[in-house]
Structure formats: structure tokens, C-alpha cells
Write a protein that holds these residues in place. Structure first.
Motif, PDB file in Angstrom:
ATOM      1  N   MET A  46      17.189 -13.040   0.900  1.00  0.00           N
ATOM      2  CA  MET A  46      17.320 -13.731  -0.394  1.00  0.00           C
ATOM      3  C   MET A  46      16.076 -14.566  -0.674  1.00  0.00           C
ATOM      4  O   MET A  46      15.702 -15.407   0.133  1.00  0.00           O
ATOM      5  CB  MET A  46      18.571 -14.623  -0.363  1.00  0.00           C
ATOM      6  CG  MET A  46      18.882 -15.225  -1.716  1.00  0.00           C
ATOM      7  SD  MET A  46      20.560 -15.887  -1.827  1.00  0.00           S
ATOM      8  CE  MET A  46      20.475 -17.309  -0.758  1.00  0.00           C
ATOM      9  N   SER A  47      15.457 -14.327  -1.812  1.00  0.00           N
ATOM     10  CA  SER A  47      14.242 -15.071  -2.129  1.00  0.00           C
ATOM     11  C   SER A  47      14.583 -16.514  -2.488  1.00  0.00           C
ATOM     12  O   SER A  47      15.722 -16.829  -2.857  1.00  0.00           O
ATOM     13  CB  SER A  47      13.507 -14.416  -3.302  1.00  0.00           C
ATOM     14  OG  SER A  47      14.116 -14.767  -4.515  1.00  0.00           O
ATOM     15  N   LEU A  56      20.699 -19.755  -8.217  1.00  0.00           N
ATOM     16  CA  LEU A  56      22.134 -19.949  -7.982  1.00  0.00           C
ATOM     17  C   LEU A  56      22.484 -21.444  -7.950  1.00  0.00           C
ATOM     18  O   LEU A  56      23.505 -21.872  -8.494  1.00  0.00           O
ATOM     19  CB  LEU A  56      22.567 -19.257  -6.693  1.00  0.00           C
ATOM     20  CG  LEU A  56      22.527 -17.716  -6.747  1.00  0.00           C
ATOM     21  CD1 LEU A  56      23.027 -17.115  -5.440  1.00  0.00           C
ATOM     22  CD2 LEU A  56      23.345 -17.166  -7.916  1.00  0.00           C
ATOM     23  N   ILE A  57      21.620 -22.246  -7.320  1.00  0.00           N
ATOM     24  CA  ILE A  57      21.824 -23.703  -7.309  1.00  0.00           C
ATOM     25  C   ILE A  57      21.840 -24.232  -8.740  1.00  0.00           C
ATOM     26  O   ILE A  57      22.725 -25.000  -9.138  1.00  0.00           O
ATOM     27  CB  ILE A  57      20.692 -24.412  -6.527  1.00  0.00           C
ATOM     28  CG1 ILE A  57      20.694 -24.036  -5.052  1.00  0.00           C
ATOM     29  CG2 ILE A  57      20.782 -25.934  -6.718  1.00  0.00           C
ATOM     30  CD1 ILE A  57      21.632 -24.849  -4.192  1.00  0.00           C
ATOM     31  N   GLY A  58      20.869 -23.801  -9.528  1.00  0.00           N
ATOM     32  CA  GLY A  58      20.802 -24.229 -10.929  1.00  0.00           C
ATOM     33  C   GLY A  58      22.065 -23.839 -11.682  1.00  0.00           C
ATOM     34  O   GLY A  58      22.622 -24.623 -12.450  1.00  0.00           O
ATOM     35  N   ALA A  87       3.343 -16.658  -5.807  1.00  0.00           N
ATOM     36  CA  ALA A  87       4.285 -17.607  -5.208  1.00  0.00           C
ATOM     37  C   ALA A  87       3.795 -19.035  -5.433  1.00  0.00           C
ATOM     38  O   ALA A  87       4.585 -19.943  -5.738  1.00  0.00           O
ATOM     39  CB  ALA A  87       4.430 -17.324  -3.714  1.00  0.00           C
ATOM     40  N   LEU A  88       2.490 -19.239  -5.324  1.00  0.00           N
ATOM     41  CA  LEU A  88       1.912 -20.566  -5.550  1.00  0.00           C
ATOM     42  C   LEU A  88       2.135 -20.983  -7.009  1.00  0.00           C
ATOM     43  O   LEU A  88       2.520 -22.123  -7.297  1.00  0.00           O
ATOM     44  CB  LEU A  88       0.408 -20.536  -5.235  1.00  0.00           C
ATOM     45  CG  LEU A  88      -0.334 -21.861  -5.475  1.00  0.00           C
ATOM     46  CD1 LEU A  88       0.226 -22.953  -4.570  1.00  0.00           C
ATOM     47  CD2 LEU A  88      -1.835 -21.697  -5.230  1.00  0.00           C
ATOM     48  N   ASN A  89       1.937 -20.026  -7.914  1.00  0.00           N
ATOM     49  CA  ASN A  89       2.138 -20.296  -9.343  1.00  0.00           C
ATOM     50  C   ASN A  89       3.587 -20.709  -9.592  1.00  0.00           C
ATOM     51  O   ASN A  89       3.849 -21.694 -10.308  1.00  0.00           O
ATOM     52  CB  ASN A  89       1.782 -19.042 -10.166  1.00  0.00           C
ATOM     53  CG  ASN A  89       1.658 -19.346 -11.649  1.00  0.00           C
ATOM     54  OD1 ASN A  89       1.945 -20.457 -12.070  1.00  0.00           O
ATOM     55  ND2 ASN A  89       1.253 -18.366 -12.433  1.00  0.00           N
ATOM     56  N   GLN A  90       4.529 -19.985  -9.000  1.00  0.00           N
ATOM     57  CA  GLN A  90       5.944 -20.339  -9.157  1.00  0.00           C
ATOM     58  C   GLN A  90       6.197 -21.765  -8.683  1.00  0.00           C
ATOM     59  O   GLN A  90       6.861 -22.560  -9.355  1.00  0.00           O
ATOM     60  CB  GLN A  90       6.820 -19.372  -8.352  1.00  0.00           C
ATOM     61  CG  GLN A  90       6.811 -17.943  -8.899  1.00  0.00           C
ATOM     62  CD  GLN A  90       7.644 -16.995  -8.061  1.00  0.00           C
ATOM     63  OE1 GLN A  90       7.835 -17.215  -6.871  1.00  0.00           O
ATOM     64  NE2 GLN A  90       8.137 -15.934  -8.684  1.00  0.00           N
ATOM     65  N   PHE A  91       5.657 -22.083  -7.514  1.00  0.00           N
ATOM     66  CA  PHE A  91       5.864 -23.409  -6.937  1.00  0.00           C
ATOM     67  C   PHE A  91       5.273 -24.491  -7.849  1.00  0.00           C
ATOM     68  O   PHE A  91       5.914 -25.511  -8.142  1.00  0.00           O
ATOM     69  CB  PHE A  91       5.232 -23.479  -5.542  1.00  0.00           C
ATOM     70  CG  PHE A  91       5.305 -24.850  -4.941  1.00  0.00           C
ATOM     71  CD1 PHE A  91       6.493 -25.335  -4.410  1.00  0.00           C
ATOM     72  CD2 PHE A  91       4.177 -25.673  -4.922  1.00  0.00           C
ATOM     73  CE1 PHE A  91       6.567 -26.606  -3.874  1.00  0.00           C
ATOM     74  CE2 PHE A  91       4.248 -26.950  -4.391  1.00  0.00           C
ATOM     75  CZ  PHE A  91       5.442 -27.412  -3.857  1.00  0.00           C
ATOM     76  N   LEU A  92       4.045 -24.248  -8.326  1.00  0.00           N
ATOM     77  CA  LEU A  92       3.376 -25.248  -9.169  1.00  0.00           C
ATOM     78  C   LEU A  92       4.106 -25.429 -10.499  1.00  0.00           C
ATOM     79  O   LEU A  92       4.246 -26.551 -11.003  1.00  0.00           O
ATOM     80  CB  LEU A  92       1.918 -24.839  -9.418  1.00  0.00           C
ATOM     81  CG  LEU A  92       1.000 -24.947  -8.193  1.00  0.00           C
ATOM     82  CD1 LEU A  92      -0.391 -24.380  -8.510  1.00  0.00           C
ATOM     83  CD2 LEU A  92       0.884 -26.404  -7.733  1.00  0.00           C
ATOM     84  N   THR A  93       4.578 -24.319 -11.078  1.00  0.00           N
ATOM     85  CA  THR A  93       5.275 -24.395 -12.369  1.00  0.00           C
ATOM     86  C   THR A  93       6.550 -25.233 -12.244  1.00  0.00           C
ATOM     87  O   THR A  93       6.792 -26.147 -13.051  1.00  0.00           O
ATOM     88  CB  THR A  93       5.629 -22.972 -12.861  1.00  0.00           C
ATOM     89  OG1 THR A  93       4.423 -22.235 -13.015  1.00  0.00           O
ATOM     90  CG2 THR A  93       6.374 -23.024 -14.175  1.00  0.00           C
TER      91      THR A  93
END
Lengths: 201, 201, 201
Positions: B1-2, B9-11, B172-178
């Protein structure tokens, strides 16, 4: 650029302005105003395209709509007092917008082989649902349910279009007559204070 | 699971809880609460997928969403007092949820070849429309139109994502930063009581 | 004409009448009443078809729905006093309509290979969303969120249908039992004043 497309953009601009003014009336912030203006402008066409399964919806495939809407919201924020004094002009463009939206909705539906009777309803949806969603979001009973023969004008124009279309009249002439009919119908109803009967208990 | 799916799911869970609490506030019964929780959690993503013509919509093709939402509603019913004391924690997860929903909306749109500018709007829709529908159903003017720089945080994060994406930064870095940008933006605005201007007559 | 289709049209008629009466209650004009009757009658099925990506939606491909709805609105306008005295009869047909709409929603979903659990939710949507949209447009909190075990009856019938379906029972018998279960469930709840718990702070 065709005349219809040009009028469509004008209609979109005026609808965005009317949405923004509604939002201002409810003391919404800049985002709320933008959002309301946006929904008012694209709500009718989006609902039509979704019901018809006609994807992508209009404003997704043509960025001009978003640009025009943004312009409308920003103009309203910057020059609200001037815009308030232009109520008559806005009303005229709003009426033109309704006529054009109705026409576009009918033509799109017919091009998808929808029955002419349903095409008229889809034309109506294109013209009025943006305002219905705007009023619902702003927690009002939709204005169109209570005042003016706004929707009836669209229906009258729609019926005219279908009749002329079945007579295979020149399509540009039909477009012109349909839009003129809707504008005239609305202006005359307001001029002579004609309104629909209300159902009473 | 990514990680993104997990945060999604938390959201969803937190949105379902917030919807249920809204419903409780209006004295809705168990069904009304469940329904409101459900709509709040899936409304944004559903509207996005419908507008994009991206069928089946997310929660139809993955049962986990329904399970998580049911869990959220039931937990709220059983432990409402405990949950009320967790407002700070809920708020944090809500903010994370908004960030993740925005990100997912943008990524889905881009994968469908939508223009980046529209992708940002779709990211925003994913994040906020659930709450807008919740408030409309509960007969309130959408909270998001009146308070907090909630939507602006999504837009800021969206712009950042598109810029970094066009620079071909690691995804992945972009996702984290966003997501971080959205969370930080919202927290800072609340901390320093920054809010959007209101349009006044 | 199959029995289910006949009952579907009856349900549509009754929903159109209930929408028109709601509108009258809010002093909407003829257009507002027609529009509200129309949305009440087709709202649930349309939302179901749009979420499932099942185009064209039901009332676009079958003109009978529009004809029946128009009939319902006009009858209500002409004979409102008579209709008001028929509240018991209307209620009965409304209950039948809910049963049939639930059944049709579930069967359509299953035919599209939707998971049975989601099919039940889609059946519920078909039955209740028209009323939810009607109440939202008329600026009320949806009735279904506050009164009667209306939705629970649909869910009970839906669960029964899925169980009997998995047992490969005769499909006509299953349809009959499902609709009967929904009608009986609702009538019994009202008779014995059973209602869902409310979440209190």
C-alpha cells in the motif's frame, strides 16, 4: 471566431459577474466570490454535458472560459461600484447570455441525436442551472423559481428553434431569430409586468 | 500500500467524521448522519471524476472507501464525546486530508491530459467540494466561502506541484512538498489570523 | 409493458406531484413548480446513472418519463384541492414508488457489474436523491435526514434482494418480495412510530 462563440464568452463573463455580486451580497470572501462566479458561469453547461454524457465538458476543453470568468471576478472586485451603476447594461448582456446559452444547449443536444423536446429542456438547463446552483449555494430559494418569466423565455425560444429547424430554414437565420425571440420575450414580460401564476393552497 | 493511498484513506475517514459531526449539530438521525458523512467524504472526488468523465468514480471501483466511511460514522456515533475532545488532532488530519485530496485530484487530471491550470482547479474541487455539498445539504452557506484560507492553501500547493512537475523533479519528492506546502500554508494562516478580503458594497 | 416499468411510471408520477406540492408550499410560480416536480421525479435516477457512468440517463432515452412528469405537474395545478384530500393514497403510491426505484437502481447496478454492496447504495440513491435535491432547492434540510425510517426501508429491501439473488431465486419473485419488504417495512415503522436514534452532543 464565430458570433455565437463570441456571445457565449460575453454571456459567461456576465454570469461570472452576477455570481460574484451574489457572493458579495452574502459577505463571502474572495475565494467564495470566485467560486460562486465560476459555478454560476459554468454550472448550466456542465450539468447539461454531464447529463448528456458529453465529455469532456465545455470549459475543460477550452481554457478561454476560465480566463473570461477570472476576468469577470477580478473586474467585479476592482470596480464594484462602477459595475453596480451598470445594472441596466448588465441586465441586457445577461439576457443575451441566456439566449445564447439556450441556443448552444439545443444545438449540442441535437448534434447528439437527442429528441427535440428534450433538446429544449437541455437548452433551458444550460441557461438557468448556473443561477439555480448559485442561489442554492448562497442559501436562497432559486430566484428563477419566484421571479420573472426568465425560463419561459428560454422555452419559447427553444420551441421556435425546433420549429424553424424542422422547416430546414437557414441555420444562421434560425440562430438569430431564436436569440432575438428569447431577448424580446423577456424584455416584454418585464416591461408589461407579466408573470407566471403561483400555485396556492 | 502506497503512502498516498494510506493518507487518502485517513483523509476519507476524517472527512466522514466531520460530516457526521455536522449532521449531529443539525439533529439529523442515524441515516442522515451516515449520508452526510458519506457525501462529505466522497463528494469532492466524485464531482471531479464526473466532470472529467472518468468512470467508474473512485469509490465505486474500490470498496475500501465505503468501509472506511462506515467506520468513521460508527466511531463518531459510539465515541462522540471522546472525538469532540480530539478537535486538534482531527483538525490536523483534516488538513492532511485536504493536502492529499488536492494532490490526488491534480495527478488524476494530469494523467487524463487535462491542462495544468485546470488540473489545479480539479485538485481544489477534490479537496473542498465534499464540504461544500455537506454545508449545502445542512442548509448552511458553505463554510469555505466564509472562513479560513482553506481553499487558497490548496491552490498554493497546486501551483507548487505544477511548477515542480514541469521541472521534472522526482515525483515522490514533489508529492511530499505539495502536501507539506498545503498543510503549512493552512496552519500559518490560522496561526497568524490571515484571511482573504471580503467584497463589500 | 412489464409490471416494473408500469410501477416505475406510477412512482415517477407520484414523485412529480410531491415535488409540485413542495414548490406550492414555497409559493413558487408555475415554472418553479414544474422544475421542482421534474427534479424530484428524475433526480435520483439521474444521479445514479451519472455516478455509474451509464449514459444516456434514463429519461433522455425514454420520452414517457417527461410526459408523465408534465401530467403530474398539470394535474396538481388543476386539481390541487382534490389531490390534497388524497394524501393517504399518494403516500401509498409514494411508498410503492420508493420500492420500485430501489429495485430498478439495484438491478441496473448489478447489470453493470457493480459490487452488490454498492448496488444497494445505488438503489437507495435512486429512491431518495430526488427528494434530497427537492428539499435542498426549496431551502429545507432534507426531510429524509430527519423523519421516518424511509431510507432504512430501502436498505432492508436492498439487502433482501441481494440475498435472494445470490440464492438464485426466481427473479420475478425476488422483485415482488423486495418491493413488498420495502413497503411493509415503511408502513410498520410509521404504524408503530419506530424511528432512528439521533446523535446528540
Amino acid at each position: 471566431m464565430s458570433v455565437i462563440y463570441f456571445l457565449d464568452l460575453i454571456g459567461t463573463l456576465v454570469f461570472a459577474i452576477s455570481g460574484t455580486l451574489s457572493a458579495a451580497n452574502k459577505k463571502l470572501d474572495l475565494f467564495g466570490a470566485y467560486f460562486t462566479g465560476f459555478i454560476t458561469a459554468i454550472g448550466g453547461g456542465t450539468l447539461r454535458d454531464v447529463i448528456l454524457g458529453n465529455f469532456p465538458v465545455a470549459w475543460i476543453s477550452d481554457l478561454n472560459y476560465i480566463v473570461i470568468i477570472s476576468l469577470g471576478v477580478i473586474l467585479t472586485f476592482l470596480f464594484k461600484n462602477t459595475i453596480m451603476t451598470l445594472k441596466r447594461t448588465l441586465f441586457l448582456f445577461d439576457t443575451i447570455g441566456i439566449g445564447v446559452f439556450t441556443l448552444i444547449g439545443i444545438e449540442k443536444s441535437l448534434s447528439l441525436d437527442i429528441h427535440p423536446f428534450l433538446a429544449i429542456i437541455m437548452g433551458l438547463f444550460s441557461a438557468v442551472m448556473g443561477g439555480v446552483i448559485r442561489d442554492t449555494l448562497c442559501n436562497d430559494i432559486p430566484l428563477i423559481f419566484r421571479k420573472e418569466i426568465y425560463a419561459t423565455a428560454c422555452l419559447a425560444g427553444g420551441v421556435l428553434f425546433i420549429i424553424l429547424n424542422s422547416l430546414e430554414i437557414n441555420s444562421a437565420l434560425n440562430q438569430f431569430l431564436t436569440i432575438s425571440c428569447i431577448i424580446l420575450f423577456r424584455l416584454l414580460c418585464i416591461r408589461f409586468r407579466i408573470s407566471l401564476p403561483v400555485l396556492k393552497y
